[in-house]
Design a protein around this motif. Structure first.
Motif, mmCIF file in Angstrom:
data_model
loop_
_atom_site.group_PDB
_atom_site.id
_atom_site.type_symbol
_atom_site.label_atom_id
_atom_site.label_comp_id
_atom_site.label_asym_id
_atom_site.label_seq_id
_atom_site.Cartn_x
_atom_site.Cartn_y
_atom_site.Cartn_z
ATOM 1 N N VAL A 9 19.633 -5.692 -2.416
ATOM 2 C CA VAL A 9 18.375 -5.944 -1.706
ATOM 3 C C VAL A 9 18.452 -5.181 -0.392
ATOM 4 C CG1 VAL A 9 16.911 -7.695 -0.638
ATOM 5 C CG2 VAL A 9 18.108 -8.204 -2.791
ATOM 6 N N VAL A 10 17.522 -4.246 -0.193
ATOM 7 C CA VAL A 10 17.566 -3.417 1.009
ATOM 8 C C VAL A 10 16.609 -3.883 2.100
ATOM 9 C CG1 VAL A 10 18.405 -1.371 -0.201
ATOM 10 C CG2 VAL A 10 15.949 -1.713 0.088
ATOM 11 N N PHE A 28 13.951 2.768 -1.470
ATOM 12 C CA PHE A 28 14.258 1.792 -2.513
ATOM 13 C C PHE A 28 13.747 2.313 -3.837
ATOM 14 C CE2 PHE A 28 10.347 0.676 -0.339
ATOM 15 C CZ PHE A 28 9.450 0.455 -1.361
ATOM 16 N N ASP A 29 14.266 1.742 -4.925
ATOM 17 C CA ASP A 29 13.920 2.183 -6.277
ATOM 18 C C ASP A 29 12.865 1.330 -6.946
ATOM 19 O OD1 ASP A 29 15.902 4.205 -6.216
ATOM 20 O OD2 ASP A 29 17.418 2.706 -6.707
ATOM 21 N N PHE A 30 12.721 0.079 -6.507
ATOM 22 C CA PHE A 30 11.813 -0.874 -7.137
ATOM 23 C C PHE A 30 11.485 -1.951 -6.117
ATOM 24 C CE2 PHE A 30 10.837 -4.653 -9.675
ATOM 25 C CZ PHE A 30 9.937 -4.134 -10.589
ATOM 26 N N ALA A 31 10.291 -2.504 -6.183
ATOM 27 C CA ALA A 31 9.901 -3.575 -5.265
ATOM 28 C C ALA A 31 9.417 -4.789 -6.040
ATOM 29 C CB ALA A 31 8.791 -3.096 -4.332
ATOM 30 N N VAL A 32 9.805 -5.953 -5.568
ATOM 31 C CA VAL A 32 9.261 -7.215 -6.056
ATOM 32 C C VAL A 32 8.410 -7.757 -4.914
ATOM 33 C CG1 VAL A 32 9.766 -9.530 -6.889
ATOM 34 C CG2 VAL A 32 11.285 -7.638 -7.505
ATOM 35 N N SER A 41 -2.871 -11.408 1.494
ATOM 36 C CA SER A 41 -2.592 -10.716 0.235
ATOM 37 C C SER A 41 -1.615 -9.571 0.466
ATOM 38 C CB SER A 41 -3.890 -10.162 -0.355
ATOM 39 O OG SER A 41 -3.607 -9.294 -1.429
ATOM 40 N N SER A 42 -0.725 -9.368 -0.484
ATOM 41 C CA SER A 42 0.207 -8.245 -0.392
ATOM 42 C C SER A 42 -0.344 -6.994 -1.081
ATOM 43 C CB SER A 42 1.557 -8.624 -1.003
ATOM 44 O OG SER A 42 1.417 -8.875 -2.382
ATOM 45 N N GLU A 43 -1.625 -7.007 -1.417
ATOM 46 C CA GLU A 43 -2.238 -5.853 -2.078
ATOM 47 C C GLU A 43 -2.081 -4.548 -1.284
ATOM 48 O OE1 GLU A 43 -6.536 -4.555 -3.920
ATOM 49 O OE2 GLU A 43 -6.051 -6.675 -3.782
ATOM 50 N N PRO A 44 -2.216 -4.548 0.049
ATOM 51 C CA PRO A 44 -1.997 -3.292 0.783
ATOM 52 C C PRO A 44 -0.561 -2.772 0.650
ATOM 53 C CG PRO A 44 -3.165 -4.866 2.161
ATOM 54 C CD PRO A 44 -2.721 -5.606 0.934
ATOM 55 N N VAL A 45 0.384 -3.671 0.509
ATOM 56 C CA VAL A 45 1.780 -3.271 0.319
ATOM 57 C C VAL A 45 1.931 -2.619 -1.052
ATOM 58 C CG1 VAL A 45 4.177 -4.051 0.290
ATOM 59 C CG2 VAL A 45 2.515 -5.172 1.801
ATOM 60 N N ALA A 46 1.321 -3.215 -2.060
ATOM 61 C CA ALA A 46 1.363 -2.635 -3.405
ATOM 62 C C ALA A 46 0.760 -1.237 -3.408
ATOM 63 C CB ALA A 46 0.627 -3.547 -4.385
ATOM 64 N N ALA A 47 -0.329 -1.056 -2.692
ATOM 65 C CA ALA A 47 -0.970 0.258 -2.635
ATOM 66 C C ALA A 47 -0.049 1.281 -1.976
ATOM 67 C CB ALA A 47 -2.298 0.166 -1.876
ATOM 68 N N ALA A 48 0.646 0.873 -0.902
ATOM 69 C CA ALA A 48 1.556 1.788 -0.216
ATOM 70 C C ALA A 48 2.738 2.155 -1.106
ATOM 71 C CB ALA A 48 2.049 1.157 1.084
ATOM 72 N N VAL A 49 3.271 1.185 -1.822
ATOM 73 C CA VAL A 49 4.396 1.439 -2.724
ATOM 74 C C VAL A 49 3.940 2.334 -3.873
ATOM 75 C CG1 VAL A 49 6.010 0.341 -4.329
ATOM 76 C CG2 VAL A 49 5.614 -0.676 -2.091
ATOM 77 N N ALA A 50 2.781 2.057 -4.427
ATOM 78 C CA ALA A 50 2.254 2.863 -5.531
ATOM 79 C C ALA A 50 2.008 4.300 -5.089
ATOM 80 C CB ALA A 50 0.968 2.245 -6.069
ATOM 81 N N GLU A 51 1.554 4.490 -3.863
ATOM 82 C CA GLU A 51 1.309 5.835 -3.353
ATOM 83 C C GLU A 51 2.602 6.655 -3.297
ATOM 84 O OE1 GLU A 51 -0.389 7.685 0.741
ATOM 85 O OE2 GLU A 51 -1.673 6.252 -0.314
ATOM 86 N N ILE A 54 6.633 4.449 -6.514
ATOM 87 C CA ILE A 54 7.753 3.539 -6.716
ATOM 88 C C ILE A 54 7.248 2.352 -7.542
ATOM 89 C CG2 ILE A 54 9.397 2.000 -5.589
ATOM 90 C CD1 ILE A 54 9.245 3.880 -3.144
ATOM 91 N N PRO A 55 7.921 2.031 -8.643
ATOM 92 C CA PRO A 55 7.483 0.907 -9.467
ATOM 93 C C PRO A 55 7.640 -0.417 -8.716
ATOM 94 C CG PRO A 55 9.535 1.805 -10.322
ATOM 95 C CD PRO A 55 9.112 2.679 -9.175
ATOM 96 N N PHE A 56 6.770 -1.370 -9.049
ATOM 97 C CA PHE A 56 6.825 -2.690 -8.422
ATOM 98 C C PHE A 56 6.298 -3.730 -9.387
ATOM 99 C CE2 PHE A 56 2.638 -1.045 -7.488
ATOM 100 C CZ PHE A 56 1.807 -2.142 -7.661
ATOM 101 N N ALA A 57 6.598 -4.977 -9.079
ATOM 102 C CA ALA A 57 6.084 -6.118 -9.840
ATOM 103 C C ALA A 57 5.646 -7.173 -8.843
ATOM 104 C CB ALA A 57 7.148 -6.672 -10.772
ATOM 105 N N PHE A 58 4.603 -7.899 -9.195
ATOM 106 C CA PHE A 58 4.183 -9.048 -8.385
ATOM 107 C C PHE A 58 4.907 -10.289 -8.892
ATOM 108 C CE2 PHE A 58 0.266 -6.518 -7.626
ATOM 109 C CZ PHE A 58 0.249 -6.583 -6.252
ATOM 110 N N ALA A 59 5.255 -11.163 -7.959
ATOM 111 C CA ALA A 59 5.844 -12.448 -8.297
ATOM 112 C C ALA A 59 5.173 -13.490 -7.406
ATOM 113 C CB ALA A 59 7.344 -12.436 -8.028
ATOM 114 N N SER A 60 5.245 -14.721 -7.799
ATOM 115 C CA SER A 60 4.686 -15.788 -6.985
ATOM 116 C C SER A 60 5.436 -17.075 -7.237
ATOM 117 C CB SER A 60 3.197 -15.984 -7.299
ATOM 118 O OG SER A 60 2.635 -16.904 -6.398
#
Length: 61
Positions: A9-10, A28-32, A41-51, A54-60
């Motif tokens: 975990v970085v 980093f290689d992947f984001a949760v 909402s973490s949607e802006p973070v997902a957009a930045a990672v996607a740009e 970098i692959p990511f997954a949402f968790a809750s």
């Protein structure tokens, strides 16, 4: 759990500003991503990672 599986975990963030800083500047290689950071909402973070392609997954929960 990620560490137990052999991953490193970085970064961790509990607010949108910190999460965006990591999303844009940390290597980093992947984001949760939690769906919500507090009540934000973490949607802006997902957009930045996607740009960065970098692959990511949402968790809750």
């Amino acid at each position: 759990m990620l560490v137990e599986l052999g991953h490193t975990v970085v970064a961790e963030a509990s607010d949108l500003a910190s999460a965006l800083e990591h999303a844009n500047n940390t290597e980093f290689d992947f984001a949760v991503l939690d769906v919500l950071l507090g009540r934000t909402s973490s949607e802006p973070v997902a957009a930045a990672v996607a740009e960065r392609n970098i692959p990511f997954a949402f968790a809750s929960g």
